[in-house]
Design a protein around this motif. Structure first.
Motif, PDB file in Angstrom:
ATOM      1  N   GLU A  40       0.926  -1.249   0.002  1.00 46.13           N
ATOM      2  CA  GLU A  40      -0.007  -0.182   0.069  1.00 46.13           C
ATOM      3  C   GLU A  40       0.918   1.200  -0.093  1.00 46.13           C
ATOM      4  O   GLU A  40       2.036   1.302   0.657  1.00 46.13           O
ATOM      5  CB  GLU A  40      -0.951  -0.130   1.325  1.00 46.13           C
ATOM      6  CG  GLU A  40      -2.102  -0.956   1.252  1.00 46.13           C
ATOM      7  CD  GLU A  40      -2.969  -0.706   0.242  1.00 46.13           C
ATOM      8  OE1 GLU A  40      -3.249   0.358  -0.208  1.00 46.13           O
ATOM      9  OE2 GLU A  40      -3.577  -1.559  -0.725  1.00 46.13           O
ATOM     10  N   PRO A  41       0.522   2.337  -0.791  1.00 49.44           N
ATOM     11  CA  PRO A  41       1.178   3.587  -0.634  1.00 49.44           C
ATOM     12  C   PRO A  41       1.599   4.089   0.648  1.00 49.44           C
ATOM     13  O   PRO A  41       0.603   4.027   1.726  1.00 49.44           O
ATOM     14  CB  PRO A  41       0.564   4.515  -1.329  1.00 49.44           C
ATOM     15  CG  PRO A  41      -0.490   3.659  -2.311  1.00 49.44           C
ATOM     16  CD  PRO A  41      -0.800   2.452  -1.485  1.00 49.44           C
ATOM     17  N   ARG A  42       2.662   4.496   0.877  1.00 45.92           N
ATOM     18  CA  ARG A  42       2.996   5.189   2.336  1.00 45.92           C
ATOM     19  C   ARG A  42       2.439   6.405   2.667  1.00 45.92           C
ATOM     20  O   ARG A  42       2.240   6.741   3.865  1.00 45.92           O
ATOM     21  CB  ARG A  42       4.539   5.316   2.320  1.00 45.92           C
ATOM     22  CG  ARG A  42       5.451   4.094   2.144  1.00 45.92           C
ATOM     23  CD  ARG A  42       7.069   4.391   2.286  1.00 45.92           C
ATOM     24  NE  ARG A  42       7.379   5.521   1.152  1.00 45.92           N
ATOM     25  CZ  ARG A  42       7.614   5.256   0.137  1.00 45.92           C
ATOM     26  NH1 ARG A  42       7.790   4.181  -0.502  1.00 45.92           N
ATOM     27  NH2 ARG A  42       8.046   6.461  -0.413  1.00 45.92           N
ATOM     28  N   ALA A  77       1.145   7.817  -3.229  1.00 43.74           N
ATOM     29  CA  ALA A  77      -0.072   7.381  -4.147  1.00 43.74           C
ATOM     30  C   ALA A  77      -0.204   8.027  -5.288  1.00 43.74           C
ATOM     31  O   ALA A  77      -0.428   7.339  -6.328  1.00 43.74           O
ATOM     32  CB  ALA A  77      -1.388   7.743  -3.301  1.00 43.74           C
ATOM     33  N   LEU A  78       0.189   9.361  -5.363  1.00 48.41           N
ATOM     34  CA  LEU A  78      -0.013  10.259  -6.517  1.00 48.41           C
ATOM     35  C   LEU A  78       1.065   9.653  -7.539  1.00 48.41           C
ATOM     36  O   LEU A  78       0.919   9.595  -8.739  1.00 48.41           O
ATOM     37  CB  LEU A  78       0.192  11.649  -6.490  1.00 48.41           C
ATOM     38  CG  LEU A  78      -0.790  12.356  -5.719  1.00 48.41           C
ATOM     39  CD1 LEU A  78      -0.447  13.689  -5.292  1.00 48.41           C
ATOM     40  CD2 LEU A  78      -2.155  12.280  -6.512  1.00 48.41           C
ATOM     41  N   ARG A  79       2.298   9.235  -7.117  1.00 46.00           N
ATOM     42  CA  ARG A  79       3.349   8.988  -8.055  1.00 46.00           C
ATOM     43  C   ARG A  79       2.973   7.394  -8.604  1.00 46.00           C
ATOM     44  O   ARG A  79       3.166   7.281  -9.733  1.00 46.00           O
ATOM     45  CB  ARG A  79       4.792   8.630  -6.974  1.00 46.00           C
ATOM     46  CG  ARG A  79       5.271  10.034  -6.786  1.00 46.00           C
ATOM     47  CD  ARG A  79       6.804   9.592  -6.354  1.00 46.00           C
ATOM     48  NE  ARG A  79       6.903   8.990  -5.013  1.00 46.00           N
ATOM     49  CZ  ARG A  79       6.802   9.896  -3.938  1.00 46.00           C
ATOM     50  NH1 ARG A  79       6.493  11.053  -3.792  1.00 46.00           N
ATOM     51  NH2 ARG A  79       6.677   9.234  -2.650  1.00 46.00           N
ATOM     52  N   GLU A 101      -3.460  13.931  -9.966  1.00 45.02           N
ATOM     53  CA  GLU A 101      -3.715  15.107  -9.344  1.00 45.02           C
ATOM     54  C   GLU A 101      -5.268  15.798  -9.024  1.00 45.02           C
ATOM     55  O   GLU A 101      -5.817  15.870  -8.043  1.00 45.02           O
ATOM     56  CB  GLU A 101      -2.880  16.171  -9.392  1.00 45.02           C
ATOM     57  CG  GLU A 101      -1.264  15.730  -9.130  1.00 45.02           C
ATOM     58  CD  GLU A 101      -0.447  16.869  -9.305  1.00 45.02           C
ATOM     59  OE1 GLU A 101       0.651  16.986  -8.929  1.00 45.02           O
ATOM     60  OE2 GLU A 101      -0.856  17.664 -10.475  1.00 45.02           O
ATOM     61  N   GLN A 102      -5.871  15.535 -10.264  1.00 53.40           N
ATOM     62  CA  GLN A 102      -7.062  16.122 -10.403  1.00 53.40           C
ATOM     63  C   GLN A 102      -7.943  15.157  -9.895  1.00 53.40           C
ATOM     64  O   GLN A 102      -8.992  15.495  -9.293  1.00 53.40           O
ATOM     65  CB  GLN A 102      -7.385  16.266 -12.002  1.00 53.40           C
ATOM     66  CG  GLN A 102      -6.737  17.717 -12.585  1.00 53.40           C
ATOM     67  CD  GLN A 102      -7.278  18.831 -11.779  1.00 53.40           C
ATOM     68  OE1 GLN A 102      -8.187  18.927 -11.170  1.00 53.40           O
ATOM     69  NE2 GLN A 102      -6.227  19.887 -11.851  1.00 53.40           N
ATOM     70  N   LEU A 103      -7.755  13.853 -10.122  1.00 51.70           N
ATOM     71  CA  LEU A 103      -8.907  12.908  -9.433  1.00 51.70           C
ATOM     72  C   LEU A 103      -8.620  12.806  -7.722  1.00 51.70           C
ATOM     73  O   LEU A 103      -9.486  12.777  -7.176  1.00 51.70           O
ATOM     74  CB  LEU A 103      -8.211  11.481  -9.995  1.00 51.70           C
ATOM     75  CG  LEU A 103      -8.530  11.413 -11.332  1.00 51.70           C
ATOM     76  CD1 LEU A 103      -7.971   9.948 -11.512  1.00 51.70           C
ATOM     77  CD2 LEU A 103     -10.066  11.106 -11.552  1.00 51.70           C
ATOM     78  N   ALA A 121       1.239  16.498  -0.521  1.00 50.82           N
ATOM     79  CA  ALA A 121       2.054  15.311  -1.056  1.00 50.82           C
ATOM     80  C   ALA A 121       3.364  15.439  -0.565  1.00 50.82           C
ATOM     81  O   ALA A 121       4.224  14.536  -0.255  1.00 50.82           O
ATOM     82  CB  ALA A 121       1.829  15.397  -2.388  1.00 50.82           C
ATOM     83  N   ILE A 122       4.211  16.813  -0.641  1.00 49.65           N
ATOM     84  CA  ILE A 122       5.500  17.035  -0.287  1.00 49.65           C
ATOM     85  C   ILE A 122       5.838  16.766   0.993  1.00 49.65           C
ATOM     86  O   ILE A 122       6.817  16.296   1.498  1.00 49.65           O
ATOM     87  CB  ILE A 122       5.833  18.229  -0.645  1.00 49.65           C
ATOM     88  CG1 ILE A 122       5.708  18.507  -2.167  1.00 49.65           C
ATOM     89  CG2 ILE A 122       7.339  18.838   0.005  1.00 49.65           C
ATOM     90  CD1 ILE A 122       5.677  20.098  -2.667  1.00 49.65           C
TER      91      ILE A 122
END
Length: 317
Positions: A11-13, A18-20, A39-41, A62-63
């Motif tokens: 699972e994304p950390r 998740a975006l990447r 990003e838009q989603l 995200a950053i």
């Protein structure tokens, strides 16, 4: 669809991870703007959490390595999977951004494109020149608002933009498709439009006989793709309604030429007509309109890519 999409990935950390991963999945599927679409989603799903910060706030989170909000993951990966199947981004978010407006769109209506914003700008430039706002020394015609007709309005993008950006304009729009008409009605009822657009369900070839010879500006983005030329993009080929794409006989010019004939009927002498078309049609349209005594000052206009994507003309008289 889960983060690994069956690939066995963890699972994304966090939100950035998740975006990447979503961008990588969309890129693999051939989506032209994978990171922007991911990003838009996410913005669509997190609108409440982002407040008025929108995309900028999402990127900041995200950053910062912000953990995924509760309930975000399943909904996000489902949307990513749909986008990877080339369902239009606008169908998934329910909106399309056009000039200064956010329009409601979905199945059954053509998603407005950036090229059409340039067509609207040509109409607005002509209006600004001939109907200068607040000029007390202007002739009586210029002190009233322009009468504008949008032929084949689809989502209502052109009509809504002109009504929004020229509050004095009296705008009329016509659409043949009942589904698209419903989307247009929704968009033209928006508060910023103020109910100032008269929307009709009907054929652009016979629209608004009561306005014959009284209109200042006619704008149209009619169906113009030649028969048999299927769009390369799956988003258009599989999801835009055929009625909004294909222009009929004469290499796709049947409906564009019909729009020009209607414009000639509606416009008063000196009135302005501008229409979008395919770049391969520019030369033929300029020749046809230039040979027609109804028109003068026929011009081709290029889009941001330098392609001739619209033609304008002035009603002779």
């Amino acid at each position: 669809m889960t983060a690994g999409a069956g690939s066995g990935l963890e699972e994304p950390r966090d939100l950035g991870d998740a975006l990447r991963r979503a961008a990588a999945l969309l890129a693999e599927a051939g989506v032209p703007s994978p990171r922007a679409d991911a990003e838009q989603l996410a913005v669509h799903l997190l609108a409440g959490e982002l407040g008025g910060g929108g995309l900028g706030r999402l990127r900041a989170l995200a950053i910062m390595g912000t953990p995924l909000p509760a309930g975000f993951g399943d909904a996000f990966w489902e949307l990513v999977a749909e986008r990877a199947r080339r369902v239009p981004l606008q169908h998934l978010t329910g909106v399309a951004h056009f000039r200064h407006l956010t329009l409601a769109v979905g199945p059954g209506v053509f998603v407005p494109r950036p090229e059409t914003e340039g067509v609207v700008q040509l109409a607005l430039d002509w209006i600004a020149e001939h109907f200068p706002a607040g000029d007390a020394a202007a002739p009586p015609r210029a002190r009233r608002g322009p009468v504008v007709v949008d032929l084949g309005t689809g989502s209502g993008a052109i009509a809504a933009s002109i009504a929004h950006e020229v509050p004095s304009a009296v705008v009329h729009a016509v659409e043949l498709s009942q589904l698209a008409h419903a989307w247009a009605a929704r968009n033209l009822a928006a508060e910023e439009i103020g109910g100032r657009v008269r929307l009709a369900l009907g054929d652009l070839r016979t629209a608004f006989p009561d306005l014959d010879g009284t209109v200042d500006v006619v704008v149209s983005n009619p169906p113009y793709i030649p028969p048999g030329m299927v769009p390369r993009e799956p988003e258009a080929a599989e999801h835009d309604p055929e009625m909004a794409l294909y222009g009929g006989a004469e290499g796709g010019l049947e409906l564009p030429l019909a729009a020009a004939a209607t414009a000639a009927r509606l416009l008063k002498p000196g009135g302005f007509f501008v229409m979008e078309h395919a770049e391969v049609q520019a030369e033929r349209l300029a020749a046809v309109l230039g040979a027609d005594p109804a028109w003068t000052d026929v011009r081709s206009h290029t889009d941001l890519n330098g392609l001739p994507r619209s033609t304008s003309a002035v009603r002779a008289g």
